[in-house]
Design a protein around this motif. Sequence first.
Motif, mmCIF file in Angstrom:
data_model
loop_
_atom_site.group_PDB
_atom_site.id
_atom_site.type_symbol
_atom_site.label_atom_id
_atom_site.label_comp_id
_atom_site.label_asym_id
_atom_site.label_seq_id
_atom_site.Cartn_x
_atom_site.Cartn_y
_atom_site.Cartn_z
ATOM 1 N N GLU A 3 -4.203 0.487 7.982
ATOM 2 C CA GLU A 3 -3.193 0.886 7.001
ATOM 3 C C GLU A 3 -3.723 1.970 6.079
ATOM 4 O OE1 GLU A 3 -0.578 -3.230 6.534
ATOM 5 O OE2 GLU A 3 -2.417 -2.971 5.366
ATOM 6 N N PRO A 28 -4.808 -4.330 1.766
ATOM 7 C CA PRO A 28 -4.499 -3.505 2.944
ATOM 8 C C PRO A 28 -5.608 -3.581 3.993
ATOM 9 C CG PRO A 28 -4.332 -2.254 0.884
ATOM 10 C CD PRO A 28 -5.052 -3.513 0.569
ATOM 11 N N LEU A 86 0.826 -1.198 0.000
ATOM 12 C CA LEU A 86 0.000 0.000 0.000
ATOM 13 C C LEU A 86 0.868 1.259 0.000
ATOM 14 C CD1 LEU A 86 -2.780 1.287 0.108
ATOM 15 C CD2 LEU A 86 -2.738 1.067 2.599
#
Length: 510
Positions: free
Chosen positions: A349, A345, A304
């Motif tokens: 996050e 993700p 990410l």
Amino acid sequence: MSTSWILYLLLNGIAAALCLWAVVTAAARIEEHGGSHRAWTLVAGLLLPPALVVSVLRGLGEVSWLAPATALLPILALAATWSNVVTLAHQSLALRLLALPVLLYDAGLAGVYTVRVLQDLAGLDLSTFGAAVTAGHALVQTRVGCLDAEVNPVYLHLPFLLPLWLAYRPGHTFALLLASLLAAGMTWLMAIAMPAAYVRAHSYREPTTATTTPWTLSGATEVGVFLPIADRLLDDGTRKAWRARLVTLGVRRVSVEAGPELFEDEPLLAQVREEFDYCRQLGARISVVIAPGRALARRPARTLDELSSEFAKTQWLAAERLAPDLLVLFRSPFRGLGPLVMRPPTLDEWMKVIERCAKDARQANAKVKLAVALEPRLLDSAELFRRLKADDSPVDVVGLDLNAGPGTLREAENGIEMVQRWSRRTPGSRPVEIVAAGAGPHVCGGELGQWTYLANVLEMAVSTTSITGVTIDDLVDGRRSQGLLTREGRPRMAYEELRQRMHPPTRPGR
């Protein structure tokens, strides 16, 4: 490269090879083949591949001025069907039975393309059955075409045109067998898609409270549209026509999707700036939604952080060089952007990335308001909505992506009702805005179904004071086939209905 795309290339490649073979055999002067038979085979074989390519490019927004090529497709598909019938007329019963799937498939494509032409170019409503035909073919395209073909069902299929021959040889028999197997598979896909497509189309065509009550859009609910001005350079006539539509509607918001490619193309960037200047003169607020670059679609990010680094560059450039009123940092982080990261993700996050990107974007332009648009019908969306609406949220606006989705209208309404509950009950000072609301007429019950969905979204926004605006996705068909206008500029039902709701007739005084 997805499996559906590989299958699409293989299917159309084999069909194109058969077209070429048919042209060669039809060009040969063989007395046993009638003149009209050879002529129609030549016409179909020569024109079918380019007509299909032009139709696909038109659907992708590249050559909208060649709409007549799309109108040729049903005629050419019928010509291919007739040519195959004549070709097989004097063959054995076994070969004619073997060719039956080819005849059914070609005739079916002719019917689908006829419906598409009458709906798209002529604006005719062909009832629930007509709407189900296009929806069913869109479902087939997701399997043999492109995974997101429902958003833009332009991955059309070539009919099979059989070569002319007098006596079958092993090569001819193999070609017929291959075409029959492929045609049978495609016909089977269409057959299993049609029941669900009919149920879906029927649900969107049923009257709802939003379509039967005389509500109007109040001044507190600002309505906007996505404008596909960042996709390609437009001629002056097209830009003037779109500007006239904006004035007629009286929209108060204009949105554009911007990927990294926009900032590498100075003429295109200049076009976007000019249109933004015009929209500001009309008093419209400008929104920019950051889109992923084409490179990410080909090669997903490993993490990410890698994805956010790519987005951060575009976010900075958009804030600095376009200076919109609202910058949507991410659209649909879970469903839309999730596949662009190799490891899915987590919510925490995503929050860290949103906070970091929001900080960077404010450094580029402190005056720009920031938003993240989420889809309500996903597992983590409720918690993300709560965090983004909270007083300490890293963004200024909670955005919502309310496109119709793949289900029935009842399922779509569940998402609309969920948004209404969240907006009313979730504590926090951040306003809520529907940054994208759209439905494609090809898959959602025709133009009537498209308006039914948009009317439900707009009526909900009008009755929910915490929702400040709705942006319709799109003004004109672009890379999504869900515009208020067709690519040729014809207004759909939703355009006319929206115009009347935004400018209700005044009653004469007594």
